[in-house]
Enzyme design. Structure first.
Site, PDB file in Angstrom:
ATOM      1  N   ARG A  65      11.537   4.127   3.007  1.00  0.00           N
ATOM      2  CA  ARG A  65      11.194   3.158   4.074  1.00  0.00           C
ATOM      3  C   ARG A  65      12.446   2.385   4.440  1.00  0.00           C
ATOM      4  NH1 ARG A  65       6.105  -0.926   4.340  1.00  0.00           N
ATOM      5  NH2 ARG A  65       5.184   1.040   5.039  1.00  0.00           N
ATOM      6  N   HIS A  72       5.479   6.136  11.313  1.00  0.00           N
ATOM      7  CA  HIS A  72       4.915   5.936   9.976  1.00  0.00           C
ATOM      8  C   HIS A  72       3.893   7.061   9.755  1.00  0.00           C
ATOM      9  CE1 HIS A  72       3.632   4.129   6.366  1.00  0.00           C
ATOM     10  NE2 HIS A  72       3.324   2.907   6.774  1.00  0.00           N
ATOM     11  N   ARG A  98       0.801  -1.215   0.000  1.00  0.00           N
ATOM     12  CA  ARG A  98       0.000   0.000   0.000  1.00  0.00           C
ATOM     13  C   ARG A  98       0.841   1.275   0.000  1.00  0.00           C
ATOM     14  NH1 ARG A  98      -3.029  -4.009   1.765  1.00  0.00           N
ATOM     15  NH2 ARG A  98      -1.074  -4.600   2.727  1.00  0.00           N
ATOM     16  N   THR A  99       1.821   1.336   0.880  1.00  0.00           N
ATOM     17  CA  THR A  99       2.522   2.614   1.049  1.00  0.00           C
ATOM     18  C   THR A  99       3.254   2.994  -0.241  1.00  0.00           C
ATOM     19  OG1 THR A  99       2.775   2.096   3.378  1.00  0.00           O
ATOM     20  CG2 THR A  99       4.123   3.884   2.531  1.00  0.00           C
ATOM     21  N   LYS A 150      26.297  -3.196  -1.270  1.00  0.00           N
ATOM     22  CA  LYS A 150      27.776  -3.138  -1.306  1.00  0.00           C
ATOM     23  C   LYS A 150      28.343  -2.435  -0.076  1.00  0.00           C
ATOM     24  CE  LYS A 150      27.632  -2.544  -6.339  1.00  0.00           C
ATOM     25  NZ  LYS A 150      27.926  -1.581  -7.421  1.00  0.00           N
TER      26      LYS A 150
HETATM   27  C1  NCD Z   1       2.130  -1.037   8.288  1.00  0.00           C
HETATM   28  C2  NCD Z   1       3.641  -0.845   8.395  1.00  0.00           C
HETATM   29  O1  NCD Z   1       4.378  -1.075   7.417  1.00  0.00           O
HETATM   30  O2  NCD Z   1       4.053  -0.422   9.467  1.00  0.00           O
HETATM   31  N1  NCD Z   1       1.714  -1.331   6.983  1.00  0.00           N
HETATM   32  C3  NCD Z   1       1.414  -0.333   6.115  1.00  0.00           C
HETATM   33  O3  NCD Z   1       2.223   0.515   5.810  1.00  0.00           O
HETATM   34  N2  NCD Z   1       0.169  -0.301   5.605  1.00  0.00           N
HETATM   35  C4  NCD Z   1       1.598  -2.017   9.272  1.00  0.00           C
HETATM   36  C5  NCD Z   1       2.100  -3.445   9.200  1.00  0.00           C
HETATM   37  O4  NCD Z   1       2.942  -3.801   8.387  1.00  0.00           O
HETATM   38  O5  NCD Z   1       1.595  -4.225  10.011  1.00  0.00           O
END
Ligand code: NCD
Length: 305
Positions: A104, A132, A53-54, A83
């Protein structure tokens, strides 16, 4: 230049501005008339941890606003990090190619470290168990949309409260508004870190920590279920012990308020019975959809001066 590293950085006025802008994005998307405000921009999405999703909603958000996208998934193995390059050097390079970096990483604090050497905005798309912020902002938008308010809500968080970065980012937003009450339901091993509890105490906000679900369900307006974060456990047996501690079942719905909403950042593993999906209180897929509009608003926020 505006980075988005955590939700503590926002004033209440900024939060409300972002929610308003998200609403505008939703309307524009729904009528198919999105202004191509980022037509000359390149957005880099660099992900050192898995994501559906993100990453994809950030990419679509960028594309809808007319930007171009470059994307690295599995960056740990497919970028020069493999590397041995430092995140600082990788960031310097990304900033010389793209206009904004959505990052991320599995290590807490990485987005902040990157921001210290960045000449372009950094958006934290999740840094370890820390923060997040874009998820929290879309969660907040969902609560506003579903309940019509952000205050005087009773909110229960269930599951892995120790490691849930969406929860860690959502708490400061919910604490900005008066009258919100909190229930934290988790196994002993996965309780909310004490720093969040201290904040609640300092601000004299009502909260309770519990190890059972049933007592709380009739009271809540928002039931936020979290996944037990398997990837944060060093021992498999520790994960096995707690992984099914709280599973939401159809029979729980009978004692949940009629207008409550069930949220989950997704991915779901076992925490919510799929039979619950068709109940109108199941808001998690609507929540994920909102991510697109909110991430459009967040990209615009970073480019505003
Ligand atoms: C969350 C995350 O990555 O922290 N997921 C997300 O971004 N929708 C929650 C999760 O992974 O449980």
């Amino acid at each position: 230049m505006r980075h988005i590293l955590n939700t503590n950085q926002f004033s209440k006025a900024e939060v409300e501005q972002i929610l308003k802008s998200s609403e505008k994005m939703e309307k524009e998307c729904k009528v198919g008339k999105v202004k191509k405000s980022l037509a000359d921009k390149i957005v880099a999405c660099v992900f050192f941890e898995p994501s559906t999703r993100t990453r994809l909603s950030f990419e679509v958000a960028a594309l809808r606003l007319g930007a171009k996208v470059i994307s690295v998934e599995n960056a740990e193995n497919s970028s020069s990090a493999f590397k041995g390059e430092s995140i600082e050097d990788t960031t310097r390079m990304l900033c010389s190619y793209a206009d904004i970096i959505v990052l991320r990483h599995y290590k807490s604090g990485t987005a902040e470290s990157a921001s210290k050497v960045a000449s372009k905005p950094i958006i934290n798309a999740g840094d370890g168990v820390n923060q997040h912020p874009s998820q929290a902002m879309l969660d907040f938008y969902t609560i506003k949309k579903e309940h019509g308010r952000l205050d005087n809500l009773t909110v229960a968080f269930v599951g892995d409260l120790l490691n849930s970065r969406p929860l860690h980012s959502l708490m400061p937003l919910l604490m900005m508004y008066p009258g919100n009450k909190f229930y934290f339901i988790s196994p002993k091993e996965l309780e909310l870190p004490r720093e969040y509890i201290s904040e609640l105490k300092k601000n004299k906000i009502f909260f309770e920590e519990l190890h059972s679900l049933e007592k709380v369900l009739p009271k809540v307006d928002v039931l936020y279920v979290t996944r037990v974060q398997k990837e944060r456990f060093s021992k498999k047996e520790d994960y096995e012990k707690v992984k099914d501690a709280f599973l939401l079942k159809v029979e729980h719905l009978k004692i949940l308020k009629k207008d409550a909403i069930i949220m989950h950042a997704l991915p779901r593993v076992n925490e919510i019975d799929t039979a619950i999906d068709k109940d109108k209180r199941a808001a998690y897929f609507r929540q994920a959809q909102n991510g697109l509009y909110v991430r459009m608003a967040l990209l615009l926020y970073c480019f505003e001066t």
